[in-house]
Design a protein around this motif. Structure first.
Motif, PDB file in Angstrom:
ATOM      1  N   ASN A  21       0.639  -1.369  -0.209  1.00  0.00           N
ATOM      2  CA  ASN A  21       0.382   0.135  -0.417  1.00  0.00           C
ATOM      3  C   ASN A  21       1.057   1.611  -0.127  1.00  0.00           C
ATOM      4  N   LEU A  22       2.039   1.290   0.184  1.00  0.00           N
ATOM      5  CA  LEU A  22       3.176   1.953  -0.437  1.00  0.00           C
ATOM      6  C   LEU A  22       2.585   3.249  -1.978  1.00  0.00           C
ATOM      7  N   ARG A  23       2.469   4.415  -2.049  1.00  0.00           N
ATOM      8  CA  ARG A  23       2.516   4.467  -3.865  1.00  0.00           C
ATOM      9  C   ARG A  23       3.249   5.997  -3.092  1.00  0.00           C
ATOM     10  N   LEU A  24       3.778   6.093  -4.465  1.00  0.00           N
ATOM     11  CA  LEU A  24       5.061   7.469  -4.790  1.00  0.00           C
ATOM     12  C   LEU A  24       4.903   8.205  -5.110  1.00  0.00           C
ATOM     13  N   ALA A  25       4.413   9.493  -4.648  1.00  0.00           N
ATOM     14  CA  ALA A  25       4.034  10.426  -5.474  1.00  0.00           C
ATOM     15  C   ALA A  25       4.635  11.329  -5.674  1.00  0.00           C
ATOM     16  N   ALA A  26       4.969  11.448  -7.322  1.00  0.00           N
ATOM     17  CA  ALA A  26       6.035  11.324  -8.327  1.00  0.00           C
ATOM     18  C   ALA A  26       5.545  12.912  -8.707  1.00  0.00           C
ATOM     19  N   THR A  27       4.444  13.164  -8.666  1.00  0.00           N
ATOM     20  CA  THR A  27       4.029  14.572  -9.873  1.00  0.00           C
ATOM     21  C   THR A  27       3.565  15.202  -8.870  1.00  0.00           C
ATOM     22  N   PRO A  28       3.388  16.979  -8.897  1.00  0.00           N
ATOM     23  CA  PRO A  28       2.853  17.979  -7.941  1.00  0.00           C
ATOM     24  C   PRO A  28       1.525  17.322  -7.803  1.00  0.00           C
ATOM     25  N   GLN A  29       0.929  16.720  -9.202  1.00  0.00           N
ATOM     26  CA  GLN A  29      -0.873  16.357  -8.578  1.00  0.00           C
ATOM     27  C   GLN A  29      -1.303  15.225  -7.950  1.00  0.00           C
ATOM     28  N   ASP A  30       0.028  14.388  -7.989  1.00  0.00           N
ATOM     29  CA  ASP A  30       0.100  13.583  -7.063  1.00  0.00           C
ATOM     30  C   ASP A  30      -0.117  13.544  -6.130  1.00  0.00           C
ATOM     31  N   SER A  31       0.673  14.682  -5.476  1.00  0.00           N
ATOM     32  CA  SER A  31       0.931  15.260  -4.219  1.00  0.00           C
ATOM     33  C   SER A  31      -0.101  15.758  -3.601  1.00  0.00           C
ATOM     34  N   MET A  32      -0.903  16.509  -4.445  1.00  0.00           N
ATOM     35  CA  MET A  32      -2.455  17.281  -3.874  1.00  0.00           C
ATOM     36  C   MET A  32      -3.606  16.688  -4.154  1.00  0.00           C
ATOM     37  N   ALA A  33      -3.228  15.214  -5.167  1.00  0.00           N
ATOM     38  CA  ALA A  33      -4.382  14.614  -4.408  1.00  0.00           C
ATOM     39  C   ALA A  33      -4.548  14.043  -2.639  1.00  0.00           C
ATOM     40  N   ILE A  34      -3.296  13.558  -2.157  1.00  0.00           N
ATOM     41  CA  ILE A  34      -3.288  13.120  -1.149  1.00  0.00           C
ATOM     42  C   ILE A  34      -4.213  14.347  -0.029  1.00  0.00           C
TER      43      ILE A  34
END
Length: 457
Positions: A309-322
């Motif tokens: 269940n580890l997710r790597l937030a690669a992009t700014p969009q991935d980060s914002m989705a958190i």
């Protein structure tokens, strides 16, 4: 040999020491000054020496407070070789390109709000500068005696702090200088223990935690598990500011070790750091530097870097989705002192929620946002906005990548005849306490380095 002390001489960041030996000039570290905005503006000041007159540089490890001004040094005229351990050579481009990107973005942001007539902001250095500096890097293995300049030889020993970290031995003019770099605690997961040093004519030793003892590691890990249990019961989220090199990987190691104990399968785990994700690949390529226990953990299931269940937030969009995860998220994000990087966005979004738990797992330098939160600030300023700090805060001191007072005394004490000692890389309170303990035990009168101090070896 003669040593000139320039940086990390009364503070914890900005490591910078110059050695004159055999008619040459060798620099030990060229780190960035970190902390308050006023402190960080000092990075733009001229170096206290002419960069073009330096003949070589040795960097102890890849943390920014030890390598962060190398591109600036090259930009200002240094053309010599940069000697580092092989794993450090792998980590340096990741670290320096990230630092350059932050500097460029900060300058761009400042220029958007520039007043009429105000000169445009300039980055400390650019990504092109960082790439140029990397062309001067010369990787070395541990324990190999190497001539780096005529009449000057070095040996790199494992410091047990992060992957590739080194104690640097410098041999010249029949004398031996030992620079500890940053020393890790014995028994640190993944890494081997710091190497012992047989003898020296002068020792430069870090003193980050010279005035305190770390909590027992088993109790520390139990406390971390308790935080996760408490946060889950409250329906909250956990934010962990963590350095991309070292701390992030160690946290994932403990997650794998206690996967079932902490019931981590119910959480969403985010590593929100493109840099940390790249560092994971460097760790995967350097299993030969791991200790025996880490090799066993890496071979087990789940592997630390491949938690289901580890997710790597690669992009700014991935980060914002958190931000849309209302509960049950563990977010590991840089920077470790919460003074830059993606953790700032998560703190701005979640710090006002009393169900948020912020876990500090490393040293928080004076003037940083992390230090203010640890000290109990009720309001903090993030990205120009005042943010109420209602979140619960936890300091997990036993996870530090720096050894404590006991470890520093033990490391120095095993050097034959207890040679002259200079304490660097520590605030005065920590250095004074450590100097007192060492003087009482060994009769050594430790010198507290100051910028401008010059000592003969």
């Amino acid at each position: 040999m003669r040593v000139h002390f320039h940086g990390a001489a009364g503070e914890v960041t900005g490591s910078l020491h110059e050695v004159e030996a055999a008619g040459h000039r060798l620099l030990l570290d060229c780190g960035m000054i970190q902390g308050s905005p006023e402190a960080e503006r000092r990075n733009f000041d001229p170096f206290p020496f002419e960069p073009s007159r330096l003949d070589a540089l040795v960097a102890s490890h890849a943390h920014i407070d030890h390598i962060g001004r190398i591109p600036l040094l090259v930009k200002r005229g240094f053309a010599g070789p940069i000697f580092v351990q092989e794993a450090t050579a792998d980590l340096m481009p990741i670290m320096l390109l990230d630092a350059a990107s932050i500097a460029e973005n900060d300058a761009e942001r400042a220029n958007r709000h520039r007043r009429p007539g105000e000169p445009p902001a300039q980055p400390l250095y650019t990504r092109a500068d960082a790439e140029a500096a990397m062309r001067q890097v010369r990787p070395l293995p541990y324990a190999q005696r190497t001539q780096v300049l005529p009449g000057v030889e070095i040996v790199l020993r494992d410091a047990g702090h992060i992957l590739g970290s080194c104690v640097v031995e410098v041999f010249a003019e029949g004398r031996k200088l030992v620079f500890s770099g940053d020393l890790g605690p014995k028994g640190t997961p993944i890494l081997r223990d710091p190497a012992t040093i047989d003898r020296a004519d002068l020792v430069l030793m870090e003193s980050t935690y010279g005035d305190r003892l770390h909590r027992d590691r088993d109790a520390t890990i139990a406390e971390l598990g308790d935080v996760f249990g408490h946060a889950w019961r409250e329906g909250g989220n956990v934010l962990i500011p963590a350095f991309a090199v070292g701390r992030s990987q160690e946290l994932l190691y403990w997650f794998a070790r206690h996967w079932n104990d902490w019931n981590l399968s119910r959480w969403k785990i985010f590593l929100d750091s493109p840099m940390a994700a790249k560092v994971v690949q460097v760790y995967d390529r350097n299993h030969d530097l791991f200790d025996e226990d880490a090799r066993r953990v890496w071979a087990a299931q789940p592997s630390p870097f491949r938690l289901p269940n580890l997710r790597l937030a690669a992009t700014p969009q991935d980060s914002m989705a958190i931000n849309h995860v209302d509960r049950g998220a563990i977010v590991i994000a840089g920077s470790g002192m919460a003074n830059a990087g993606r953790i700032l966005h998560h703190l701005r979004h979640r710090l006002g929620n009393p169900r948020t738990h912020v876990v500090f797992v490393g040293y928080q330098a004076e003037g940083t946002l992390g230090r203010r939160l640890v000290d109990g600030a009720r309001w903090v300023r993030i990205h120009g906005r005042d943010v109420r700090a209602n979140a619960q805060r936890h300091t997990i001191g036993g996870l530090s990548a720096h050894t404590d007072q006991r470890g520093l005394i033990e490391w120095y004490g095993q050097i034959a005849d207890h040679p002259p000692l200079v304490l660097v890389h520590g605030e005065d309170k920590a250095r004074e306490a450590l100097a007192g303990e060492i003087g009482e035990r060994f009769g050594t009168s430790a010198v507290l380095a100051r910028p401008g101090l010059i000592l003969d070896v």
